[in-house]
Scaffold this motif. Sequence first.
Motif, PDB file in Angstrom:
ATOM      1  N   PRO A  37       2.431  10.732  -1.956  1.00  0.00           N
ATOM      2  CA  PRO A  37       2.436  10.191  -0.601  1.00  0.00           C
ATOM      3  C   PRO A  37       1.562   8.975  -0.406  1.00  0.00           C
ATOM      4  CG  PRO A  37       1.126  12.181  -0.702  1.00  0.00           C
ATOM      5  CD  PRO A  37       1.797  12.035  -2.028  1.00  0.00           C
ATOM      6  N   ARG A  38       0.476   8.836  -1.148  1.00  0.00           N
ATOM      7  CA  ARG A  38      -0.429   7.728  -0.886  1.00  0.00           C
ATOM      8  C   ARG A  38      -0.588   6.818  -2.098  1.00  0.00           C
ATOM      9  NH1 ARG A  38      -5.516   9.489   2.378  1.00  0.00           N
ATOM     10  NH2 ARG A  38      -5.206   7.433   3.187  1.00  0.00           N
ATOM     11  N   MET A  39       0.202   6.994  -3.108  1.00  0.00           N
ATOM     12  CA  MET A  39       0.032   6.216  -4.333  1.00  0.00           C
ATOM     13  C   MET A  39       0.142   4.713  -4.061  1.00  0.00           C
ATOM     14  SD  MET A  39       2.256   6.294  -7.833  1.00  0.00           S
ATOM     15  CE  MET A  39       1.635   7.826  -8.442  1.00  0.00           C
ATOM     16  N   MET A  40       1.160   4.296  -3.351  1.00  0.00           N
ATOM     17  CA  MET A  40       1.363   2.868  -3.078  1.00  0.00           C
ATOM     18  C   MET A  40       0.261   2.336  -2.173  1.00  0.00           C
ATOM     19  SD  MET A  40       3.297   0.508  -3.963  1.00  0.00           S
ATOM     20  CE  MET A  40       3.633  -1.167  -3.558  1.00  0.00           C
ATOM     21  N   GLN A  41      -0.080   3.094  -1.150  1.00  0.00           N
ATOM     22  CA  GLN A  41      -1.145   2.672  -0.237  1.00  0.00           C
ATOM     23  C   GLN A  41      -2.462   2.501  -0.987  1.00  0.00           C
ATOM     24  OE1 GLN A  41      -1.889   5.351   3.018  1.00  0.00           O
ATOM     25  NE2 GLN A  41      -3.776   4.328   3.571  1.00  0.00           N
TER      26      GLN A  41
END
Length: 136
Positions: A37-41
């Motif tokens: 869920p937060r890898m790109m962010q």
Amino acid sequence: MSTAPGARILAAAPAATPSPATTAAATPALAPLNRFPRMMQEWLVNQVRAVESQQNQKRAALKTQADAEAYVASVRDRIRTCFGPEPAKTPLNARVTRTVERDTYRIENVIFESRPGLLVTGNLYLPSAARGKCPE
């Protein structure tokens, strides 16, 4: 438990019976949705922080007025490279569309063309007692 809408449907579905060949190499079950869920962010935040650190080091190395002026010139050059050349100067064709009088000031609704055919609107708050030029 995942809050993704499809995760509840998939979690409620009966699990397929694994064959003996696949149970030996079975991997841990992962929720089908929202696994990263937060890898790109997090990657983007790390990239911004790295650039910010580099720029902070460059600014900290500025010691003289000439260094500062050269830095400002390089920033302006990079901005011009990103946005392209400045457009040619054209007439603003400014006009006041309405004036509202108040006790100590007036409000002028203005419209002008920042580029031919591109209208910009705004309000000018001008003191009533002012004569001649006023500070911007």
